[in-house]
Design a protein around this motif. Structure first.
Motif, short mmCIF file in Angstrom:
data_model
loop_
_atom_site.label_atom_id
_atom_site.label_comp_id
_atom_site.label_asym_id
_atom_site.label_seq_id
_atom_site.Cartn_x
_atom_site.Cartn_y
_atom_site.Cartn_z
N ILE A 61 0.84 -1.19 0.00
CA ILE A 61 0.00 0.00 0.00
C ILE A 61 0.87 1.25 0.00
O ILE A 61 1.98 1.26 0.54
CB ILE A 61 -0.93 -0.01 1.24
CG1 ILE A 61 -1.84 -1.23 1.20
CG2 ILE A 61 -1.78 1.26 1.30
CD1 ILE A 61 -2.78 -1.31 2.37
N LYS A 62 0.38 2.30 -0.60
CA LYS A 62 1.09 3.56 -0.63
C LYS A 62 1.32 4.07 0.80
O LYS A 62 0.54 3.75 1.71
CB LYS A 62 0.29 4.60 -1.42
CG LYS A 62 0.08 4.23 -2.88
CD LYS A 62 -0.80 5.26 -3.56
CE LYS A 62 -1.09 4.88 -5.01
NZ LYS A 62 -1.99 5.87 -5.67
N PRO A 63 2.35 4.87 1.01
CA PRO A 63 2.62 5.38 2.37
C PRO A 63 1.44 6.12 2.99
O PRO A 63 1.30 6.12 4.22
CB PRO A 63 3.81 6.32 2.14
CG PRO A 63 4.48 5.80 0.91
CD PRO A 63 3.39 5.27 0.05
N GLU A 64 0.58 6.72 2.15
CA GLU A 64 -0.57 7.43 2.71
C GLU A 64 -1.52 6.50 3.45
O GLU A 64 -2.26 6.95 4.34
CB GLU A 64 -1.34 8.15 1.59
CG GLU A 64 -0.56 9.28 0.91
CD GLU A 64 0.37 8.77 -0.17
OE1 GLU A 64 0.45 7.54 -0.35
OE2 GLU A 64 1.00 9.60 -0.85
N GLY A 65 -1.51 5.23 3.09
CA GLY A 65 -2.42 4.29 3.72
C GLY A 65 -1.87 3.60 4.95
O GLY A 65 -2.58 2.83 5.61
N HIS A 66 -0.60 3.86 5.29
CA HIS A 66 0.01 3.18 6.42
C HIS A 66 -0.57 3.63 7.76
O HIS A 66 -0.39 2.95 8.76
CB HIS A 66 1.52 3.39 6.41
CG HIS A 66 2.20 2.66 5.30
ND1 HIS A 66 3.56 2.76 5.04
CD2 HIS A 66 1.72 1.80 4.35
CE1 HIS A 66 3.86 2.02 3.99
NE2 HIS A 66 2.78 1.42 3.55
N LYS A 67 -1.24 4.76 7.77
CA LYS A 67 -1.85 5.21 9.03
C LYS A 67 -3.04 4.34 9.43
O LYS A 67 -3.52 4.43 10.56
CB LYS A 67 -2.29 6.67 8.91
CG LYS A 67 -3.30 6.92 7.81
CD LYS A 67 -3.61 8.41 7.69
CE LYS A 67 -4.59 8.68 6.54
NZ LYS A 67 -4.85 10.14 6.41
N TRP A 68 -3.51 3.50 8.50
CA TRP A 68 -4.59 2.58 8.81
C TRP A 68 -4.08 1.26 9.39
O TRP A 68 -4.88 0.36 9.66
CB TRP A 68 -5.40 2.29 7.55
CG TRP A 68 -6.07 3.48 6.96
CD1 TRP A 68 -5.58 4.28 5.97
CD2 TRP A 68 -7.33 4.03 7.32
NE1 TRP A 68 -6.46 5.29 5.68
CE2 TRP A 68 -7.54 5.16 6.50
CE3 TRP A 68 -8.30 3.68 8.26
CZ2 TRP A 68 -8.69 5.93 6.59
CZ3 TRP A 68 -9.44 4.45 8.35
CH2 TRP A 68 -9.62 5.56 7.53
N THR A 69 -2.78 1.13 9.57
CA THR A 69 -2.20 -0.14 10.01
C THR A 69 -2.75 -0.59 11.35
O THR A 69 -3.14 -1.76 11.52
CB THR A 69 -0.67 -0.01 10.10
OG1 THR A 69 -0.15 0.37 8.83
CG2 THR A 69 -0.05 -1.34 10.53
N SER A 70 -2.79 0.30 12.33
CA SER A 70 -3.26 -0.10 13.66
C SER A 70 -4.72 -0.54 13.62
O SER A 70 -5.10 -1.52 14.29
CB SER A 70 -3.09 1.06 14.64
OG SER A 70 -3.80 2.21 14.21
N THR A 71 -5.55 0.12 12.82
CA THR A 71 -6.96 -0.25 12.72
C THR A 71 -7.12 -1.63 12.11
O THR A 71 -7.85 -2.49 12.65
CB THR A 71 -7.73 0.78 11.86
OG1 THR A 71 -7.60 2.07 12.44
CG2 THR A 71 -9.20 0.41 11.76
#
Length: 226
Positions: A61-71
């Protein structure tokens, strides 16, 4: 006594309290607290496995989507625990309930759609109309793509429910056959028992794989909208 095989998927009650509530809360007791488990083998193995799966799911996934990792990883661990703990005797599997799985699938899918509409509205809406479509086919293709988009959460929930329900039902059928023919057909009962043990191992793998597939599809949906 169960009236039919599908009664095992009905939510049991004790003293008027649905057992789905403790079934959902029980996995939290198995999750180690950082204040109690500073460094031991269990926490080390768990940390390594979580990191390994996280890299497999989130690296494409693009780096912008890494903030969804914890979810995504929290939902992944919850699904694993609910799926596997339901294989224990005298327990209930909440993820055999379609309503429960839809409660997981619909908000997660909606998050990905709203993310795309907020960050890249034109591109997200452009997915409803393939490039180069002839003008007469535009209304029909937009309708088809819209239905395809809206059916995604239903597919997520139904896939998880169907796979777990089929495995549990097959285990119920074989175990009932073993108990029934144990006194008359010992050899056949022994073969059925061995099959049941192998099926239990397979069902454990299915419980893990279906949780992985659920999150993998969510990451693919997120990739389209970032």
């Amino acid at each position: 006594m169960a009236l039919n095989f599908f009664d095992q998927f009905s939510i049991p009650y004790i003293l008027g309290t649905p057992l789905i509530i403790p079934a959902l809360l029980f996995p939290l007791l198995l999750w180690p607290s950082t204040s109690r488990f500073k460094k031991n083998r269990y926490s080390t193995i768990q940390h390594w496995l979580v990191n390994l799966v996280t890299k497999q799911l989130m690296m494409p996934i693009k780096p912008e989507g890494h903030k969804w990792t914890s979810t995504f990883m929290t939902l992944f661990m919850l699904l694993i625990m609910l799926n596997t703990l339901g294989l224990l005797p005298y327990t209930f599997t909440p993820t055999t309930q379609l309503s429960m799985n839809m409660a997981f699938a619909f908000p997660a899918w909606l998050m990905t759609v709203l993310t795309g509409l907020r960050n890249q509205t034109t591109i997200s809406l452009g997915h409803l109309l393939p490039e180069g479509t002839p003008t007469p086919l535009i209304p029909m293709l937009v309708l088809i793509e819209t239905v395809s988009l809206l059916i995604r959460p239903i597919a997520l929930g139904v896939r998880l429910t169907a796979n777990l329900t089929a495995g549990h039902l097959l285990m119920q059928l074989i175990s009932t056959a073993v108990v029934t023919i144990m006194g008359s057909l010992t050899t056949t009962a022994l073969a059925a028992l061995i099959t049941l043990l192998l099926l239990t191992c397979l069902e454990m793998a299915v419980a893990l794989i279906q949780a992985y597939v659920f999150i993998l599809l969510l990451t693919l949906y997120l990739q389209e909208n970032i």
